[in-house]
Design a protein around this motif. Structure first.
Motif, PDB file in Angstrom:
ATOM      1  N   GLY A 117       1.098  -1.212   0.258  1.00 31.95           N
ATOM      2  CA  GLY A 117      -0.128   0.161   0.316  1.00 31.95           C
ATOM      3  C   GLY A 117       0.650   1.312  -0.373  1.00 31.95           C
ATOM      4  O   GLY A 117       2.357   1.008   0.488  1.00 31.95           O
ATOM      5  N   GLY A 118       0.378   2.258  -0.261  1.00 31.41           N
ATOM      6  CA  GLY A 118       0.943   3.338  -0.419  1.00 31.41           C
ATOM      7  C   GLY A 118       0.899   4.687   0.765  1.00 31.41           C
ATOM      8  O   GLY A 118       1.832   4.693   1.874  1.00 31.41           O
ATOM      9  N   SER A 119       0.146   4.458   1.467  1.00 30.99           N
ATOM     10  CA  SER A 119      -0.311   5.927   2.286  1.00 30.99           C
ATOM     11  C   SER A 119      -1.941   5.618   2.616  1.00 30.99           C
ATOM     12  O   SER A 119      -2.843   5.315   2.024  1.00 30.99           O
ATOM     13  CB  SER A 119       0.208   6.772   2.067  1.00 30.99           C
ATOM     14  OG  SER A 119      -1.171   7.589   1.373  1.00 30.99           O
ATOM     15  N   VAL A 120      -1.952   5.440   4.470  1.00 32.59           N
ATOM     16  CA  VAL A 120      -2.686   4.690   4.890  1.00 32.59           C
ATOM     17  C   VAL A 120      -3.247   6.590   6.166  1.00 32.59           C
ATOM     18  O   VAL A 120      -2.165   6.277   6.700  1.00 32.59           O
ATOM     19  CB  VAL A 120      -2.939   3.535   5.653  1.00 32.59           C
ATOM     20  CG1 VAL A 120      -4.658   3.308   6.708  1.00 32.59           C
ATOM     21  CG2 VAL A 120      -2.676   2.388   5.008  1.00 32.59           C
ATOM     22  N   PHE A 121      -4.236   6.406   6.547  1.00 33.91           N
ATOM     23  CA  PHE A 121      -4.694   7.962   6.922  1.00 33.91           C
ATOM     24  C   PHE A 121      -6.053   7.374   7.105  1.00 33.91           C
ATOM     25  O   PHE A 121      -6.867   7.851   7.029  1.00 33.91           O
ATOM     26  CB  PHE A 121      -4.393   9.430   6.289  1.00 33.91           C
ATOM     27  CG  PHE A 121      -4.899  10.361   7.189  1.00 33.91           C
ATOM     28  CD1 PHE A 121      -3.360  10.937   8.038  1.00 33.91           C
ATOM     29  CD2 PHE A 121      -6.278  11.035   7.118  1.00 33.91           C
ATOM     30  CE1 PHE A 121      -3.583  11.902   8.572  1.00 33.91           C
ATOM     31  CE2 PHE A 121      -6.338  12.102   8.263  1.00 33.91           C
ATOM     32  CZ  PHE A 121      -4.802  12.629   8.554  1.00 33.91           C
TER      33      PHE A 121
ATOM     34  N   VAL B  28      -0.518  -7.152   5.459  1.00 36.83           N
ATOM     35  CA  VAL B  28       0.990  -8.280   5.428  1.00 36.83           C
ATOM     36  C   VAL B  28       0.660  -8.048   3.500  1.00 36.83           C
ATOM     37  O   VAL B  28       0.910  -8.134   2.323  1.00 36.83           O
ATOM     38  CB  VAL B  28      -0.002  -9.797   4.972  1.00 36.83           C
ATOM     39  CG1 VAL B  28       0.767 -10.836   4.211  1.00 36.83           C
ATOM     40  CG2 VAL B  28      -0.773 -10.380   5.785  1.00 36.83           C
ATOM     41  N   GLY B  29       2.026  -7.080   3.756  1.00 35.11           N
ATOM     42  CA  GLY B  29       3.294  -6.276   2.544  1.00 35.11           C
ATOM     43  C   GLY B  29       3.363  -4.999   2.985  1.00 35.11           C
ATOM     44  O   GLY B  29       4.036  -5.306   3.970  1.00 35.11           O
ATOM     45  N   ASP B  30       3.872  -4.077   2.129  1.00 32.70           N
ATOM     46  CA  ASP B  30       4.611  -3.166   1.976  1.00 32.70           C
ATOM     47  C   ASP B  30       4.004  -2.230   2.399  1.00 32.70           C
ATOM     48  O   ASP B  30       3.088  -1.882   1.515  1.00 32.70           O
ATOM     49  CB  ASP B  30       6.137  -3.291   2.047  1.00 32.70           C
ATOM     50  CG  ASP B  30       6.830  -4.391   1.824  1.00 32.70           C
ATOM     51  OD1 ASP B  30       7.206  -4.408   2.988  1.00 32.70           O
ATOM     52  OD2 ASP B  30       7.668  -5.011   0.853  1.00 32.70           O
ATOM     53  N   THR B  31       4.307  -0.765   2.729  1.00 29.22           N
ATOM     54  CA  THR B  31       3.724  -0.084   2.683  1.00 29.22           C
ATOM     55  C   THR B  31       4.925   1.528   3.061  1.00 29.22           C
ATOM     56  O   THR B  31       5.422   0.907   4.252  1.00 29.22           O
ATOM     57  CB  THR B  31       2.368   0.348   3.995  1.00 29.22           C
ATOM     58  OG1 THR B  31       1.834   1.395   3.519  1.00 29.22           O
ATOM     59  CG2 THR B  31       2.788   0.805   5.549  1.00 29.22           C
ATOM     60  N   ASP B  32       4.253   2.719   2.390  1.00 29.20           N
ATOM     61  CA  ASP B  32       4.904   4.075   2.940  1.00 29.20           C
ATOM     62  C   ASP B  32       5.113   4.496   4.089  1.00 29.20           C
ATOM     63  O   ASP B  32       5.826   4.429   4.963  1.00 29.20           O
ATOM     64  CB  ASP B  32       4.528   4.725   2.181  1.00 29.20           C
ATOM     65  CG  ASP B  32       4.985   4.196   0.064  1.00 29.20           C
ATOM     66  OD1 ASP B  32       6.366   3.770   0.619  1.00 29.20           O
ATOM     67  OD2 ASP B  32       5.025   4.723  -0.370  1.00 29.20           O
ATOM     68  N   SER B  33       3.109   4.475   4.463  1.00 25.05           N
ATOM     69  CA  SER B  33       2.665   5.389   5.460  1.00 25.05           C
ATOM     70  C   SER B  33       2.182   5.248   6.367  1.00 25.05           C
ATOM     71  O   SER B  33       0.868   4.538   5.452  1.00 25.05           O
ATOM     72  CB  SER B  33       3.422   7.133   5.543  1.00 25.05           C
ATOM     73  OG  SER B  33       2.306   7.613   4.839  1.00 25.05           O
ATOM     74  N   ILE B  34       1.715   4.886   7.553  1.00 21.02           N
ATOM     75  CA  ILE B  34       0.672   4.835   8.075  1.00 21.02           C
ATOM     76  C   ILE B  34      -0.063   5.571   9.438  1.00 21.02           C
ATOM     77  O   ILE B  34       1.527   6.229  10.089  1.00 21.02           O
ATOM     78  CB  ILE B  34       0.726   3.348   8.879  1.00 21.02           C
ATOM     79  CG1 ILE B  34       0.642   2.603   7.390  1.00 21.02           C
ATOM     80  CG2 ILE B  34      -0.927   3.424  10.059  1.00 21.02           C
ATOM     81  CD1 ILE B  34       0.545   0.740   7.954  1.00 21.02           C
TER      82      ILE B  34
END
Lengths: 140, 65
Positions: A117-121, B28-34
């Motif tokens: 995923g890219g970004s979660v907000f 389950v995986g990669d991410t940039d920002s949470i």
């Protein structure tokens, strides 16, 4: 638009009992995910017809600005020369393996995802109150 | 500050969860920002006893906790 390069997720099996209230199950990648939950739990003695409707706008919880989170800027992907903070990644193994996932309940704008995923907000605002009808004690 | 992450082998046998709720995420995986915010309020004064309910006016004139 930046593309997220992530590892490949291998999930053997996924057992889900309930997915409700805008819950999401996703197999695959996504760019952005911005869930928002607003919940006002009012337990009332009187019904809405005689006591009036309840509105989110009347409560501070639903209007309060979110606190700033400067740490987010530190983890912008990629290395910038002028950036004080930089994040770099080395992927030795391109896979993530999970045997099985068992989730009983997925609800209220939440997500279960196998992928990158890219970004979660996400923002969740909830308030719980009880309201009783007014009675003057000792008076007729 | 420079952060360098090395991803080695990641292999998980079994994940068992009762509930994922209120703008939360299981990935389950990669991410940039949470960034996940949660505001929950059940104040002691949440028991409101009165002739009028706080939610009476939509224009928010009645200020509540």
């Amino acid at each position: 638009m930046t593309r997220t390069t992530g590892r490949t997720a291998y999930v053997g099996s996924m057992i889900l009992i309930s997915v409700s209230l805008s819950g999401i199950i996703q197999f695959g990648d996504s760019m952005e995910f911005e869930p928002e939950t607003k919940a006002l739990a009012v337990k009332r003695e009187l019904d809405h017809q005689s006591a009036g409707e309840a509105y989110f706008e009347d409560y501070k919880v639903f209007r309060k600005p979110l606190p700033s989170f400067p740490a987010m800027a530190f983890f912008d992907s990629g290395t910038k020369e002028d950036n004080l903070f930089s994040l770099s990644k080395t992927t030795c193994c391109p896979d993530i393996h999970v045997g099985s996932i068992h989730v009983v309940d997925t609800s209220t704008s939440s997500m279960i995802k196998a992928g990158n995923g890219g970004s979660v907000f996400g923002v969740s605002r909830s308030m719980e109150i009880r309201q009783f009808a007014y009675r003057r004690m000792g008076m007729r | 500050m420079q952060v360098h992450i090395v991803n080695h082998v990641l292999s998980v046998g079994n994940i068992s969860i009762i509930g994922v709720a209120a703008s939360s995420l299981l990935q389950v995986g990669d991410t940039d920002s949470i960034s996940l915010y949660s505001i929950f309020d059940t104040p002691p004064e949440s028991v409101i006893i009165g002739p009028l309910t706080p939610g009476a006016a939509k224009d928010g004139q009645a200020e509540k906790p």
